[in-house]
Design a protein around this motif. Sequence first.
Motif, PDB file in Angstrom:
ATOM      1  N   LYS A  96      44.510  23.143 -38.328  1.00 52.25           N
ATOM      2  CA  LYS A  96      45.620  23.875 -37.733  1.00 52.25           C
ATOM      3  C   LYS A  96      45.187  24.476 -36.391  1.00 52.25           C
ATOM      4  CE  LYS A  96      47.476  25.064 -42.264  1.00 52.25           C
ATOM      5  NZ  LYS A  96      47.842  26.113 -43.230  1.00 52.25           N
ATOM      6  N   PRO A  97      46.012  24.343 -35.371  1.00 51.94           N
ATOM      7  CA  PRO A  97      45.687  24.986 -34.101  1.00 51.94           C
ATOM      8  C   PRO A  97      45.530  26.493 -34.286  1.00 51.94           C
ATOM      9  CG  PRO A  97      47.578  23.519 -33.861  1.00 51.94           C
ATOM     10  CD  PRO A  97      47.292  23.624 -35.326  1.00 51.94           C
ATOM     11  N   VAL A  98      44.557  27.057 -33.565  1.00 49.58           N
ATOM     12  CA  VAL A  98      44.290  28.485 -33.698  1.00 49.58           C
ATOM     13  C   VAL A  98      44.335  29.126 -32.312  1.00 49.58           C
ATOM     14  CG1 VAL A  98      42.599  30.234 -34.377  1.00 49.58           C
ATOM     15  CG2 VAL A  98      42.861  28.156 -35.753  1.00 49.58           C
ATOM     16  N   VAL A  99      45.094  30.212 -32.209  1.00 51.09           N
ATOM     17  CA  VAL A  99      45.224  30.930 -30.945  1.00 51.09           C
ATOM     18  C   VAL A  99      44.747  32.359 -31.143  1.00 51.09           C
ATOM     19  CG1 VAL A  99      46.816  31.758 -29.169  1.00 51.09           C
ATOM     20  CG2 VAL A  99      47.193  29.519 -30.244  1.00 51.09           C
ATOM     21  N   ALA A 100      43.789  32.785 -30.315  1.00 47.74           N
ATOM     22  CA  ALA A 100      43.363  34.181 -30.355  1.00 47.74           C
ATOM     23  C   ALA A 100      43.948  34.885 -29.147  1.00 47.74           C
ATOM     24  CB  ALA A 100      41.843  34.280 -30.342  1.00 47.74           C
TER      25      ALA A 100
ATOM     26  N   GLN B 113      32.360  37.942 -32.237  1.00 43.64           N
ATOM     27  CA  GLN B 113      31.602  36.719 -32.477  1.00 43.64           C
ATOM     28  C   GLN B 113      31.893  36.162 -33.868  1.00 43.64           C
ATOM     29  OE1 GLN B 113      27.365  37.179 -32.034  1.00 43.64           O
ATOM     30  NE2 GLN B 113      26.992  35.034 -32.540  1.00 43.64           N
ATOM     31  N   ARG B 114      31.895  37.049 -34.849  1.00 45.48           N
ATOM     32  CA  ARG B 114      32.191  36.615 -36.217  1.00 45.48           C
ATOM     33  C   ARG B 114      33.595  36.020 -36.301  1.00 45.48           C
ATOM     34  NH1 ARG B 114      31.692  41.380 -40.097  1.00 45.48           N
ATOM     35  NH2 ARG B 114      30.133  41.878 -38.525  1.00 45.48           N
TER      36      ARG B 114
ATOM     37  N   SER C  74      36.252  29.132 -27.361  1.00 51.46           N
ATOM     38  CA  SER C  74      35.417  27.981 -27.675  1.00 51.46           C
ATOM     39  C   SER C  74      36.299  26.752 -27.500  1.00 51.46           C
ATOM     40  CB  SER C  74      34.900  28.099 -29.108  1.00 51.46           C
ATOM     41  OG  SER C  74      35.993  28.031 -29.998  1.00 51.46           O
ATOM     42  N   PRO C  75      35.708  25.588 -27.520  1.00 53.38           N
ATOM     43  CA  PRO C  75      36.518  24.377 -27.316  1.00 53.38           C
ATOM     44  C   PRO C  75      37.664  24.264 -28.320  1.00 53.38           C
ATOM     45  CG  PRO C  75      34.160  23.880 -27.307  1.00 53.38           C
ATOM     46  CD  PRO C  75      34.288  25.312 -27.678  1.00 53.38           C
ATOM     47  N   SER C  76      37.458  24.743 -29.547  1.00 53.10           N
ATOM     48  CA  SER C  76      38.483  24.516 -30.562  1.00 53.10           C
ATOM     49  C   SER C  76      39.468  25.670 -30.675  1.00 53.10           C
ATOM     50  CB  SER C  76      37.820  24.262 -31.920  1.00 53.10           C
ATOM     51  OG  SER C  76      37.003  25.359 -32.257  1.00 53.10           O
ATOM     52  N   VAL C  77      39.116  26.837 -30.152  1.00 52.94           N
ATOM     53  CA  VAL C  77      40.001  27.990 -30.306  1.00 52.94           C
ATOM     54  C   VAL C  77      40.555  28.391 -28.945  1.00 52.94           C
ATOM     55  CG1 VAL C  77      40.165  30.400 -31.048  1.00 52.94           C
ATOM     56  CG2 VAL C  77      38.690  28.798 -32.275  1.00 52.94           C
TER      57      VAL C  77
ATOM     58  N   LEU D 110      37.323  31.504 -36.756  1.00 55.73           N
ATOM     59  CA  LEU D 110      38.503  30.790 -36.252  1.00 55.73           C
ATOM     60  C   LEU D 110      38.152  29.332 -35.965  1.00 55.73           C
ATOM     61  CD1 LEU D 110      40.126  33.455 -33.865  1.00 55.73           C
ATOM     62  CD2 LEU D 110      40.817  32.819 -36.185  1.00 55.73           C
ATOM     63  N   ALA D 111      36.968  29.133 -35.416  1.00 57.77           N
ATOM     64  CA  ALA D 111      36.555  27.759 -35.131  1.00 57.77           C
ATOM     65  C   ALA D 111      36.412  26.967 -36.430  1.00 57.77           C
ATOM     66  CB  ALA D 111      35.244  27.761 -34.353  1.00 57.77           C
ATOM     67  N   ALA D 112      35.858  27.613 -37.437  1.00 57.70           N
ATOM     68  CA  ALA D 112      35.684  26.936 -38.728  1.00 57.70           C
ATOM     69  C   ALA D 112      37.041  26.609 -39.348  1.00 57.70           C
ATOM     70  CB  ALA D 112      34.867  27.823 -39.666  1.00 57.70           C
ATOM     71  N   VAL D 113      37.962  27.567 -39.237  1.00 58.25           N
ATOM     72  CA  VAL D 113      39.303  27.346 -39.781  1.00 58.25           C
ATOM     73  C   VAL D 113      39.980  26.184 -39.063  1.00 58.25           C
ATOM     74  CG1 VAL D 113      41.630  28.351 -39.792  1.00 58.25           C
ATOM     75  CG2 VAL D 113      39.699  29.652 -40.717  1.00 58.25           C
ATOM     76  N   ARG D 114      39.832  26.196 -37.737  1.00 60.06           N
ATOM     77  CA  ARG D 114      40.418  25.099 -36.945  1.00 60.06           C
ATOM     78  C   ARG D 114      39.886  23.757 -37.418  1.00 60.06           C
ATOM     79  NH1 ARG D 114      42.992  21.717 -34.992  1.00 60.06           N
ATOM     80  NH2 ARG D 114      43.178  21.042 -32.835  1.00 60.06           N
ATOM     81  N   GLU D 115      38.581  23.730 -37.650  1.00 56.65           N
ATOM     82  CA  GLU D 115      37.953  22.474 -38.029  1.00 56.65           C
ATOM     83  C   GLU D 115      38.359  22.040 -39.429  1.00 56.65           C
ATOM     84  OE1 GLU D 115      33.366  20.891 -38.395  1.00 56.65           O
ATOM     85  OE2 GLU D 115      33.888  22.374 -36.872  1.00 56.65           O
ATOM     86  N   GLN D 116      38.341  23.027 -40.353  1.00 58.97           N
ATOM     87  CA  GLN D 116      38.590  22.663 -41.747  1.00 58.97           C
ATOM     88  C   GLN D 116      40.058  22.414 -42.040  1.00 58.97           C
ATOM     89  OE1 GLN D 116      36.659  25.962 -43.666  1.00 58.97           O
ATOM     90  NE2 GLN D 116      34.691  25.327 -42.812  1.00 58.97           N
TER      91      GLN D 116
END
Lengths: 475, 500
Positions: B296-300, B281-282, B311-314, B287-293
């Motif tokens: 940059k696209p983020v892939v887990a 969860q953390r 999540s929608p952004s990750v 990752l979502a925060a990084v994507r937003e700020q």
Amino acid sequence: MILSDSTTVLNAGLPSITEAVPRARVLQLNWRPPAFGDPAAARLMASLQTPAVEAANREAIAAVHAVRPKLVDVRPAREAIGFLASGRRLLHAGPPIAIEDMADPVRGALIGACLLEGWAATPEAAAQLLDSGAVEVAPCHHHHAVGPMAGVVAPSMPVVVVTDPEHTGTRCAYATLNEGLGKALRFGAYDADVLARLRWMGGTLGPVLSEVLHQAGPIDLTALIAQGLTMGDEGHNRVVATTSLLARRLAPVLAGLGARGVEVMRFLADNDHFALNISMASAKLAVDTAAGWPGSTLVTAMARNGVEFGLRVAATEDRWFTAPVGPADGLFFPGYGPADANPDLGESAITETLGIGGFAMAAAPAITRFVGGTPADALANSIEMARITVSRHPVYQLPALGFVGSPSGIDVLKVLDTGILPLINTGIAHKKAGVGQIGAGVVRAPQEVFLKAIGPLAGAIGGTVDDAGGGGTLP
Amino acid sequence: MSQNPAGDQPPLHVETYPHLYRDSVALMALAAGLEKLDGVAKAGAVMATPANLGILARSDMLPPDLDPAPDDLLVAVRAEGPEALAAALEQARHELLDAAPASGGPGGPAEQPPRTVAEGIAACPEDAPAGLVAVSVPGTYAAVVAQQALASGQHVFCFSDNVTLEDEVALKARAAAAGLLFMGPDCGTAQLDGVRLGFTNAVRPGPAGIVAAAGTGAQELACLIDRAGGGVSHIIGVGGRDLSDAVGGRMTLQAVDRLAADPATGVIAVVSKPPAPAVAQRLMERLAAVREQSGKPVVACLLGVDDAGGSPSVVVRDTLEGGAEAVVAALGLTLPDDELAAPRPAVPGGVLGLYTGGTLAAEAKLLLGRAGVPHEVLDLGDDQYTQGRPHPMIDPELRAEWVARAGERPDLGVILVDVVLGAGSAADPAGPLADAIAAATRAARAAGRDLRTVATVVGADADPQDPAGQIARLKAASAAVTRRNAAAVRAAIALVGGPR
């Protein structure tokens, strides 16, 4: 960017780990387990490798180097050393040891001292006196004194008084006068010749030198020994240049003293090692400045009593860390061999503790022959000792290494980290009292004493550095 | 002159060299050398001073009728027999008269290579200071070396395993406080600004930044990105336990932040086994925060985690292949076609996966399990198989033995193997494997069975082992070969008649 284009990668372990890194950017460490392979000691070591300890060591060695020992006088030991002022008391070399456990040469020297002081009429009576507990003994190091080999100091023996009021206040350091080679009390000999020479030293040599020093002294020993180093001495096993310089310095006054002066000049001329004891007292005065220094892991004493090697470290002040000591691996006089050798003995390693002797081998290539070495080995020895020291002596220079200062200030942490043990130049005593010196060589301090020291050091220092932010984080 | 023995000592012989001086140290060395000769009982070499004559006399090495001058040099030898004596005297003569005057070679002292982290840092040139310490020392000491490195401001690549969880937490806390990376423990792969450590491939530089708890997972991902025409900015290894509750993802989070701030990185991928739930969860929040700020696209890429968990952004993917597809898609690229043609009819039997790469094995296990075909997948790099032998990526013989033995198993239809190329790996991993495949195939055929092999080759075209040559070698041994693990697994599934 995480690593810049010029970053060097250190590789501790498998070379294949960095095989894809351009060779010029990799520095492969010649790593080996620290703390002589003792993982618990290695962790304690790492926990003390902090900026605070580094700073304490830097400050401590700077204070040691600031001391400029002067030879000011030669006095009977009973007048100079409080412990010897009254009663039947003697000093001996090394860490504390009970009389019944002592090595034969030390016991012989104590017997000789009892005879010299008139406490017993025969060696047998002296032995009985010692065994009865009627003579109190203590290590020289406990009383600001140092002695070569058996290191026995008796109340009537003259000792050099070395001090530097500007930096050490009223604190002095003391050492007996060197008897010369051959049969000598420091090797446990106590026959009539030995005792006669000691009486002459007490009755003539000491008083004459005192008189001379009152005219020609005080003598700046740092300058004297430094000059010796540029003339092939290392300040421990080879002090012939320093002895000669000292004799030259005293000669004009001695020449004015008539027959007594000539006797003393002849004694100095015949004794290549006369300056050894003075070099030792000089080193002792300087190094004692670091004793008890809070937070410092510098070695403040290395001494052998013929049974054990003892180590003292600044932050643990008076505490001794001891381990059994073996015979020196050296070269022997004709007819003698390792089986005849007493385990390593004496407090002359105070010179290495300061950073001369084995540490200044580069100044004295001839000494390396004791281990079958070459001048290149002499340089290598001084270079190697720089790996376990925190500083370089500002005055004692090594001409062959571009006049760099001799490596000075042994750090217990560096010894454990590198696994490099201090080199000590030494003479080898016969295991039987009175036979005398049978060889010479180079020894390494035993690793056990450094391993024993690290726990108490962490205990003494640990609590004070954690808050400084640099402390270890390993649980 | 000679003298008869006193007692049972061999006879004494003394040779006098008039007016020859050598210092006592040289003479002791000479005597010690003589005493090492066979048949020499005792030897002494001295200048004939009264003191030295006294020493000789006391040790019974001085003939009574000798009367040398003090500047004479004496060599005294007690030897068993004339030959030993002659040899000793000759050696003494040679050393005293023939050899160069006592002195060592003119050369300087031998080099003393740095041993410790502190010595290494000090030995670096001023214009190329140390910045990272790679640690692969025995695990007992790894924490100590890592601590020394971190205390000196160095990043750490910790290949060593057997670092305790407590030490890992302490070291990562220390690293985080100092803004340093502690990659590991048991970290097999890292690449920082083109500096490649451990098991890595010669992938081209580019915008993909990878945070990897998994060594061969990062290699597979990087190689697929490379083959799609993309490139890699960094691979930051964090060790297999980083996303556990105890470690709390400390280094993963720090690494993600670094990549977010790194101008060379355009897309961020995290590769790991499924994290502990609280940590997951953390991680997803970060990752979502990084994507937003950062934008940059983020892939887990979390092996075995349901794709729908994102999540929608990750973007969350549950296989290495899925992760690679998402990364290259973010770069506007596509993966090459790695599918293998499926032969029909299917062979009877199950799939045995004999892997050298742990994450590759995990991905295979996942896909085989989902396909529902009979299978068994072994990670031969695991301690229980290596048992003191080198890792099978380093020494291919261990796995070759397993493959050869598989030829005797009637329950098998397909052997599934990986070949990981690149730095750190064996020079010719396909060689012993191909021989073993051929042997296993022959053995099965001799028993009337049809045993197939499917191999995946993980590597970049620029790797030193030459992927094309390795592939050819495997094909010559009748293996079907692809360069994507998931494609190899699919082919194996199809071979045994499972769903594609």
